[in-house]
Design an enzyme around this catalytic site. Sequence first.
Site, PDB file in Angstrom:
ATOM      1  N   HIS A 161     -13.462   6.356 -30.342  1.00  0.00           N
ATOM      2  CA  HIS A 161     -12.972   6.354 -28.958  1.00  0.00           C
ATOM      3  C   HIS A 161     -11.557   6.893 -28.969  1.00  0.00           C
ATOM      4  O   HIS A 161     -10.683   6.372 -29.651  1.00  0.00           O
ATOM      5  CB  HIS A 161     -12.998   4.940 -28.369  1.00  0.00           C
ATOM      6  CG  HIS A 161     -12.582   4.913 -26.921  1.00  0.00           C
ATOM      7  ND1 HIS A 161     -13.493   4.999 -25.888  1.00  0.00           N
ATOM      8  CD2 HIS A 161     -11.349   4.826 -26.340  1.00  0.00           C
ATOM      9  CE1 HIS A 161     -12.847   4.962 -24.736  1.00  0.00           C
ATOM     10  NE2 HIS A 161     -11.541   4.863 -24.981  1.00  0.00           N
ATOM     11  N   CYS A 162     -11.332   7.941 -28.183  1.00  0.00           N
ATOM     12  CA  CYS A 162     -10.020   8.592 -28.152  1.00  0.00           C
ATOM     13  C   CYS A 162      -9.331   8.283 -26.826  1.00  0.00           C
ATOM     14  O   CYS A 162      -9.796   8.712 -25.765  1.00  0.00           O
ATOM     15  CB  CYS A 162     -10.170  10.098 -28.321  1.00  0.00           C
ATOM     16  SG  CYS A 162      -8.590  10.982 -28.259  1.00  0.00           S
ATOM     17  N   PRO A 163      -8.208   7.564 -26.847  1.00  0.00           N
ATOM     18  CA  PRO A 163      -7.503   7.270 -25.593  1.00  0.00           C
ATOM     19  C   PRO A 163      -6.916   8.510 -24.944  1.00  0.00           C
ATOM     20  O   PRO A 163      -6.705   8.538 -23.729  1.00  0.00           O
ATOM     21  CB  PRO A 163      -6.410   6.284 -26.030  1.00  0.00           C
ATOM     22  CG  PRO A 163      -6.208   6.550 -27.478  1.00  0.00           C
ATOM     23  CD  PRO A 163      -7.548   6.948 -28.017  1.00  0.00           C
ATOM     24  N   ASN A 181      -9.485   9.581 -22.879  1.00  0.00           N
ATOM     25  CA  ASN A 181     -10.017   8.441 -22.131  1.00  0.00           C
ATOM     26  C   ASN A 181     -11.538   8.398 -22.196  1.00  0.00           C
ATOM     27  O   ASN A 181     -12.220   8.202 -21.179  1.00  0.00           O
ATOM     28  CB  ASN A 181      -9.556   8.503 -20.662  1.00  0.00           C
ATOM     29  CG  ASN A 181      -9.921   7.242 -19.899  1.00  0.00           C
ATOM     30  OD1 ASN A 181      -9.918   6.142 -20.440  1.00  0.00           O
ATOM     31  ND2 ASN A 181     -10.269   7.392 -18.626  1.00  0.00           N
ATOM     32  N   ASN A 182     -12.077   8.579 -23.386  1.00  0.00           N
ATOM     33  CA  ASN A 182     -13.530   8.581 -23.536  1.00  0.00           C
ATOM     34  C   ASN A 182     -13.887   8.480 -25.006  1.00  0.00           C
ATOM     35  O   ASN A 182     -13.054   8.703 -25.889  1.00  0.00           O
ATOM     36  CB  ASN A 182     -14.117   9.871 -22.964  1.00  0.00           C
ATOM     37  CG  ASN A 182     -15.589   9.738 -22.617  1.00  0.00           C
ATOM     38  OD1 ASN A 182     -16.191   8.669 -22.777  1.00  0.00           O
ATOM     39  ND2 ASN A 182     -16.183  10.808 -22.138  1.00  0.00           N
TER      40      ASN A 182
END
Length: 313
Positions: free
Chosen positions: A170-172, A175-176
């Site tokens: 999950h990559c902030p 945002n996904n």
Amino acid sequence: MKSPVHRCRDVERGRGQAGTGAVAGANCLQAEQRIPISKDVITSSSASAMWFIRDACGIVCAIITWLLVFYAEFVVLFVMLLPSKNLTYSIVNGTLFNTLAFLALASHLRAMCTDPGAVPKGNATKEYIESLQLKPGQVVYKCPKCCSIKPDRAHHCSVCKRCIRKMDHHCPWVNNCVGENNQKYFVLFTMYIALISLHALAMVVFHFLYCFEDDWTKCSSFSPPATVILLILLCFEGLLFLIFTSVMFGTQVHSICTDETGIEQLKKEERRWAKKTKWMNMRAVFGHPFSFLWFSPFSTPDHGKAETYQYVV
């Protein structure tokens, strides 16, 4: 060695076993079999709708990403290119930088607003399991957190609150989750950000040399102190993002070539899927066959209409 799916204790018995639909223990595990399930069956019903994660941290990081690109755009245009006396230099570099920046932001938007491969939430119902027509003794695993039937190589994301097929991480910043359906856009995003960072650094170096040779009051429409500060900030931003996105790009390409997600590498999970060549793995992510559309964030890759997934039983 047990697979990550075996570690999920919440399972449903197949029809024909005593206590159909009840939670099964370890004694109900039979010799491993696999049930091929059509991709259409496990595709989220909202796959055609826009996907957006309402996570405060992710939204802030995504906004910061866009603001940093706009800052670089401002410095490149108004500090370096427009005041330049060389019209050809300004047009060529301005066109190249703006094209790469546009592709980077478009890739970011697609990575953020594309369903990464979410398994339908709450589909682990008795009626749905019965529709799979399991044989006596077969069991299917479900995620106890989102109550969905969990296909092989799917992992639950605590931020998205969904099980994601081939979840890498999950990559902030986007945002996904980075998963099966949006990995191409994430790779393009890291690649284009790295390219515009490298391009910006090169222009900063040339502009510093130009200003040292010429009068500082003529090489920029801003005052010399303001010009220096703006250029140093852009240099720091470009260097930081060049290193970060280059590492991420290399990591993602390696993950695609080995057909092993970041989570699978971290957990050192046993390979339970067919091994393919690096080129086949690249085509599976970016589309068939190779073309310039691989580098376009507006082209949706064909992951294979006949693709099936396995429920461990």
